[in-house]
Design an enzyme around this catalytic site. Structure first.
Site, short mmCIF file in Angstrom:
data_model
loop_
_atom_site.label_atom_id
_atom_site.label_comp_id
_atom_site.label_asym_id
_atom_site.label_seq_id
_atom_site.Cartn_x
_atom_site.Cartn_y
_atom_site.Cartn_z
N GLU A 132 0.82 -1.20 0.00
CA GLU A 132 0.00 0.00 0.00
C GLU A 132 0.87 1.26 0.00
O GLU A 132 1.93 1.28 0.62
CB GLU A 132 -0.90 0.01 1.25
CG GLU A 132 -1.66 -1.30 1.41
CD GLU A 132 -2.42 -1.43 2.71
OE1 GLU A 132 -2.68 -0.41 3.37
OE2 GLU A 132 -2.75 -2.58 3.07
N GLU A 152 -9.89 5.58 3.12
CA GLU A 152 -10.27 4.80 4.30
C GLU A 152 -10.24 5.73 5.51
O GLU A 152 -9.33 6.56 5.63
CB GLU A 152 -9.27 3.65 4.51
CG GLU A 152 -9.49 2.86 5.79
CD GLU A 152 -8.52 1.68 5.94
OE1 GLU A 152 -7.89 1.30 4.94
OE2 GLU A 152 -8.40 1.17 7.06
#
Ligand SMILES: *[C@@H]1O[C@H](CO)[C@@H](O)[C@H](O)[C@H]1NC(C)=O
Length: 439
Positions: A243, A354
């Site tokens: 990520e 997120e």
């Protein structure tokens, strides 16, 4: 010990880099010794309410700091309070890993994927004007050649974590799983997402240009981020993930600044992996960009827009996963051996935001995602990902086929895709969290 090792490796660094490889020789043995010396101790639990009082606990924190903060060749004070240490490239935290003791630093990727969009064309002007970004600490100086900039971990950083062991790690199960009907996955410990994704093929990387904002975080134990996920395996206990993107995380960094970050795990956030360079794994080769450092400036509502481009791809020759920031900075790589599924290829790519909603039952947090504004508002107001691409098995960047979207509660945070000539595939995403439709 640090000085001896530094002298040793800088003398052979110049000879060996001509061959493109750096053998760590005796340095590695010493680092391994250090790793065994400081790494084997027991673990203590810290609660934010009760700071460690016993001298044993203090010693554990000090040992962990010593392991993370290698002796610097130069130190730069950043305006945001960070200290950036310039660490010799062969002394970086990655080489504490026992599996990396024979590792030769790969100086440069063997292949670089070819893209549809050349970043340089951006300045010639898409219809919407955007601006490049750098890192705040550059105002205080630069790191010398053969070193990498590392954000120094302070005692307070470690003390904010739930335990020394959990410092720098994500909580379990924070991966958005599209089309899930499992109620546990709909609200995974309060993690909420608004993403676009592709699946059903073998992927060898992904790229996007990500609009940068500084979303408001309601509670210090919450965060807000915008990132790319490179995923391997199904959503079990052995999920692999790489990520990168930007995040605001008061718990991790002690402030509300927007910071460049990376993450990796090979077991769904359980034992392996961490943010940035906070564990052994990612090998950095770049002397200009620091993981976890603040990026500046950030976009403002109805005002100047800033974005960063992130490319992650698998080098078909060595198998390592490389990370590039902007068009100029090849930051480094995650060695292939860290992963199981991702040692071959990725099975899914996700792009988006997120947040953590930690407000007790029945109420929603007002922590913002993206700009804190819904996709409907468009450019200059809502946050975007543009020029979304995937890397195929021939190492070419391609438009994503069958781009899906997912969000747990679209009344809190939403996502809307589109495509056009300048921006290729893009989406707007995010929202304010709590509002009349998301109480
Ligand atoms: C971060 O922002 C929140 C509000 O959004 C504020 O309450 C808090 O004091 C800020 N933290 C720091 C360290 O500036």
């Amino acid at each position: 010990m640090g000085t001896v090792a530094a002298q040793f490796s800088s003398s052979c660094w110049h000879q060996r880099r001509r061959r493109g490889l750096l053998s760590l020789g005796g340095v590695r043995a010493r680092l391994l010794f250090l790793y065994l010396l400081v790494g084997g101790g027991g673990l203590i639990s810290l609660s934010s309410a009760a700071r460690p009082s016993s001298s044993k606990e203090k010693l554990q924190v000090q040992k962990h700091l010593k392991r993370l903060n290698k002796p610097p060749l130069k130190t730069i004070q950043s305006l945001d309070g960070d200290i950036i240490d310039c660490i010799h490239i062969s002394h970086q935290p990655a080489f504490d890993h026992p599996f990396l003791k024979d590792h030769k630093i790969q100086k440069w990727p063997s292949y670089h994927p070819e893209g549809l969009y050349d970043e340089n064309s951006v300045s010639e002007g898409p219809k919407e004007r955007t601006n490049p970004i750098t890192q705040l600490w550059h105002m205080g100086g630069r790191c010398p050649e053969d070193t990498i900039p590392v954000r120094r971990t302070k005692e307070d950083d470690v003390l904010r974590a739930s335990s020394v062991k959990r410092y720098g790690k994500k909580k379990h199960r924070s991966i958005p799983k599209p089309r899930s009907t499992d109620p546990d996955l709909i609200n995974q410990n309060g993690h909420q997402h608004a993403i676009a994704y592709v699946e059903g093929d073998n992927y060898y990387g992904a790229k996007a240009t990500i609009n940068v904002w500084e979303p408001k975080i309601r509670q210090p134990n919450e965060f807000s981020l915008s990132q790319i996920w490179i995923l391997g395996g199904s959503f079990g206990e052995d999920l692999n993930s790489i990520e990168a993107g930007w995040q605001v995380s008061p718990d991790l960094y002690g402030d509300n600044n927007t910071r460049l970050f990376t993450y990796w795990t090979s077991d769904a956030y359980q034992a392996t992996g961490c943010y940035n360079l906070l564990c052994s794994g990612f090998i950095q080769i770049n002397s200009e960009i620091a993981m976890g450092a603040s990026i500046s400036p950030v976009s403002a509502y109805r005002n100047s827009q800033y974005d960063i481009s992130i490319l992650i791809w698998k080098d078909p020759k060595e198998g390592n996963w490389w990370l590039q920031f902007g068009s100029d900075y090849v930051l480094g790589y995650w060695p292939s051996f860290l992963f199981s599924y991702l040692a071959d290829s990725a099975s899914m790519i996700e792009w988006g935001g997120e947040v953590v909603n930690s407000v007790p039952e029945g109420k929603h947090t007002s922590t913002e995602m993206g700009s804190g504004h819904f996709p409907e508002e468009g450019f200059g107001k809502s946050s975007y990902f543009r020029n979304i691409q995937v890397v195929d098995s021939s190492n070419n960047l391609k438009a994503p086929k069958g781009l899906g979207t997912f969000t747990e509660q679209s009344n809190c945070y939403d996502v809307q895709t589109g495509s056009n000539g300048d921006w290729g595939h893009y989406f707007y995403f995010g929202g304010p969290g709590r509002n009349p439709n998301c109480p």
